[in-house]
Design an enzyme around this catalytic site. Structure first.
Site, PDB file in Angstrom:
ATOM      1  N   ARG A 122       0.447  -1.165   0.126  1.00  7.86           N
ATOM      2  CA  ARG A 122      -0.359   0.177   0.150  1.00  7.86           C
ATOM      3  C   ARG A 122       0.475   0.868  -0.092  1.00  7.86           C
ATOM      4  NH1 ARG A 122      -4.310  -0.253   3.628  1.00  7.86           N
ATOM      5  NH2 ARG A 122      -4.999  -1.474   1.798  1.00  7.86           N
ATOM      6  N   TYR A 123       2.227   1.152   0.541  1.00  6.48           N
ATOM      7  CA  TYR A 123       2.801   2.812   0.132  1.00  6.48           C
ATOM      8  C   TYR A 123       4.283   2.058  -0.208  1.00  6.48           C
ATOM      9  CZ  TYR A 123       0.295   3.526   5.019  1.00  6.48           C
ATOM     10  OH  TYR A 123      -0.751   3.768   6.292  1.00  6.48           O
ATOM     11  N   ARG A 126       7.135  -0.418   2.033  1.00  4.69           N
ATOM     12  CA  ARG A 126       7.064  -1.175   3.392  1.00  4.69           C
ATOM     13  C   ARG A 126       6.431  -2.075   2.744  1.00  4.69           C
ATOM     14  NH1 ARG A 126       5.332   4.084   4.593  1.00  4.69           N
ATOM     15  NH2 ARG A 126       3.504   4.010   5.899  1.00  4.69           N
ATOM     16  N   CYS A 135      -4.883 -17.874  14.216  1.00  8.11           N
ATOM     17  CA  CYS A 135      -4.402 -17.034  15.714  1.00  8.11           C
ATOM     18  C   CYS A 135      -4.828 -18.159  16.625  1.00  8.11           C
ATOM     19  CB  CYS A 135      -5.397 -15.850  15.804  1.00  8.11           C
ATOM     20  SG  CYS A 135      -4.905 -14.265  15.144  1.00  8.11           S
ATOM     21  N   CYS A 139     -10.427 -12.634  18.218  1.00  3.63           N
ATOM     22  CA  CYS A 139     -10.686 -11.364  18.716  1.00  3.63           C
ATOM     23  C   CYS A 139     -11.969 -11.303  18.514  1.00  3.63           C
ATOM     24  CB  CYS A 139      -9.453 -10.011  18.063  1.00  3.63           C
ATOM     25  SG  CYS A 139      -7.410 -10.664  19.285  1.00  3.63           S
ATOM     26  N   CYS A 142     -11.573  -8.161  15.382  1.00  2.84           N
ATOM     27  CA  CYS A 142     -10.717  -7.980  14.910  1.00  2.84           C
ATOM     28  C   CYS A 142     -10.793  -7.506  12.940  1.00  2.84           C
ATOM     29  CB  CYS A 142     -10.402 -10.203  13.941  1.00  2.84           C
ATOM     30  SG  CYS A 142      -9.460  -9.763  12.805  1.00  2.84           S
ATOM     31  N   ARG A 144      -9.667  -8.337  10.003  1.00  7.99           N
ATOM     32  CA  ARG A 144      -9.921  -9.241   9.110  1.00  7.99           C
ATOM     33  C   ARG A 144     -10.659 -10.302   9.620  1.00  7.99           C
ATOM     34  NH1 ARG A 144      -3.787  -8.773   9.169  1.00  7.99           N
ATOM     35  NH2 ARG A 144      -4.022  -6.707   8.470  1.00  7.99           N
ATOM     36  N   ASP A 303     -12.125  -0.533  12.919  1.00  7.37           N
ATOM     37  CA  ASP A 303     -12.565   0.321  11.586  1.00  7.37           C
ATOM     38  C   ASP A 303     -14.107  -0.579  11.190  1.00  7.37           C
ATOM     39  OD1 ASP A 303     -10.078   0.408  10.158  1.00  7.37           O
ATOM     40  OD2 ASP A 303      -9.081  -1.951  11.278  1.00  7.37           O
ATOM     41  N   ASP A 340      -7.278   4.110  10.169  1.00  8.73           N
ATOM     42  CA  ASP A 340      -7.008   3.334   9.193  1.00  8.73           C
ATOM     43  C   ASP A 340      -8.044   3.926   7.870  1.00  8.73           C
ATOM     44  OD1 ASP A 340      -5.640   1.820   7.249  1.00  8.73           O
ATOM     45  OD2 ASP A 340      -5.433   0.568   8.509  1.00  8.73           O
ATOM     46  N   LYS A 347      -3.172   5.188   6.711  1.00  9.99           N
ATOM     47  CA  LYS A 347      -3.472   5.169   8.560  1.00  9.99           C
ATOM     48  C   LYS A 347      -3.136   6.425   8.207  1.00  9.99           C
ATOM     49  CE  LYS A 347      -1.660   0.695  10.665  1.00  9.99           C
ATOM     50  NZ  LYS A 347      -1.139   0.492   8.970  1.00  9.99           N
TER      51      LYS A 347
END
Ligand SMILES: *Cc1c(COP(=O)(O)O)cnc(C)c1O
Length: 443
Positions: A122-123, A126, A135, A139, A142, A144, A303, A340, A347
């Site tokens: 995206r950037y 990086r 995981c 969570c 999450c 995702r 999000d 984000d 971000k």
């Protein structure tokens, strides 16, 4: 509370009558015994949900599966569990089935900015490298969530190699973030191989690894693991504490092991309604973090992923929290509050305003106490006209180490050498009308 307290002993033995302290401190034991159904949860906590709630919970788990490590479950206060921050982050809530009209499946457009399967680029400099699809604890908030429990696996070396190959042939990538899932679900051996491959790429300057293991399964941090990780400096670890309750003796020990191995530690929290949307809780959290050598890095606005509407706060809550930190406590303890951008803009920092006004030679500022003050700007600043011809510039940038990318976006608007004077959205109707052909070129 010591490690393996009576409560944890009781939970361990309900799950596995043979289990003692050694099993409890073995991360693979926890993976084998993650709590995935409501019956087991009720049994371990000695609680019981009503029939209609159970039906809705079953429906929720069907759509968004659950997985709680026995360790993380042991932090729940069973006498007041419904308000417990650990419970709220790990146990399904029936509110997850309410999909708000503004919810998005992939709010950050990660799947669109993905040149190969496991990479989000995206950037400019990086990439995010999704090295695990799993995981230890799911969570509930999450980002995702669309993927949780989908393809419950670690990508094969062949798939990981496609990601490595993309990074190898993309010299702009100087920073690789290992994400997931949780990268520490990989075995020490696979991590050793993967980090070795990344370190062998000349243009990869830093590697970062995002993991929630120190919070949800601190026993994953073993001397064997830190021995692997410390071979690949500079390697930064970002973890994900959200509430002071999570900094237990076990977690603090895990953090100390990582810090002692020379791994710089950061923390990313998500602001969640009913969990940590309180300036006092957040101040306590950041203090605990810095005491344990963890630098608060980001505080995220929640999000727009599907099923998270009950967790979202207004943005003003985040600003209020930051307002209660800056000036009131060590700058070191203050994270950057970010949203984000939906659609994949990355971000965006959203912080309180301190610059109130300015004239040609003075700026007016306010501090955290509300004191309004002025700063007199220099009369004799000689601006340097920058044509990016650094060799003839009086500032001494050594060109061989300097970044060479041209300015982009707002920095291009600000630059002296660029002729760009506006950035225009694709859909600007005025310019479409002017050009009569759907083309928004300004010239
Ligand atoms: C968060 C993120 C990064 C890293 O951002 P930093 O601000 O450098 O921490 C990189 N790529 C993607 C896709 C991200 O979401």
């Amino acid at each position: 509370m010591p490690i393996f307290n009576p409560r944890q002993q009781e939970i361990a033995q309900k799950l596995d009558p043979q289990a003692g302290k050694a099993e409890w401190m073995d991360w693979r034991w926890h993976i084998r015994h993650t709590v995935r159904d409501i019956d087991m949860f009720e049994m371990l906590l000695g609680i019981q949900f009503g029939a209609s709630e159970r039906r809705k919970l079953a429906e929720t788990v069907e759509k968004f599966p659950m997985s709680i490590t026995p360790y993380y479950l042991s932090l729940i206060d069973e006498t007041d569990f419904s308000l417990d921050p650990v419970f709220k982050q790990s146990f399904p809530g029936v509110d997850e089935l309410m999909i708000d009209p503004h919810d998005l499946r992939d709010p950050l457009a990660e799947d669109q900015d993905s040149p190969v399967a496991q990479i989000t680029h995206r950037y400019p400099d990086r990439v995010l490298f999704h090295v695990s699809n799993i995981c230890s604890m799911y969570c509930r908030h999450c980002t995702r969530k669309r993927k949780v429990g989908d393809i419950d696996s670690i990508p094969s070396r062949k798939i990981l190699n496609e990601g490595l190959e993309y990074i190898r042939k993309t010299p702009q990538v100087r920073d690789v973030l290992l994400s997931g899932g949780d990268p520490l679900m990989l075995s020490d051996r696979t991590l050793d191989w993967l980090l070795g491959e990344l370190r062998a790429i000349d243009h990869v300057e830093i590697i970062r690894l995002g993991t929630r293991m120190p919070v949800v399964l601190p026993y994953r941090i073993t001397p064997q693991l830190t021995e692997v990780l410390q071979k690949y400096h500079p390697l930064y670890i970002n973890t994900h504490f959200k509430h002071p309750r999570e900094l237990t003796a076990s977690s603090r020990l895990a953090l100390a092991q990582l810090a002692d191995a020379g791994l710089p530690l950061g923390n990313q929290s998500v602001l969640l309604a009913g969990v940590n949307d309180c300036p006092r809780i957040m101040k306590k959290l950041v203090h605990q973090l810095v005491k344990n050598r963890v630098r608060p890095y980001y505080l995220y606005q929640c999000d727009l992923s599907e099923g998270l509407s009950h967790f979202r706060t207004p943005v003003g809550k985040g600003i209020e929290i930051i307002e209660n930190l800056i000036g009131h406590t060590s700058g070191l303890a203050v994270p950057t509050y970010v949203i984000d951008a939906p659609g994949g803009g990355g971000k965006i920092p959203v912080m309180p305003n301190y610059l109130i006004s300015w004239s040609t030679h003075k700026v007016v500022l306010r501090n955290y106490e509300g004191v309004i003050t002025t700063y007199k700007e220099p009369d004799s600043y000689e601006p340097i006209f920058c044509d990016r011809n650094c060799e003839s510039c009086s500032l001494q940038l050594k060109l061989d180490d300097a970044e060479s990318d041209p300015p982009l976006g707002i920095s291009e608007l600000l630059s002296d050498e660029s002729e760009l004077i506006t950035l225009v959205p694709d859909s600007n109707t005025r310019l479409i009308r002017r050009n009569g052909n759907g083309d928004t070129d300004t010239d």
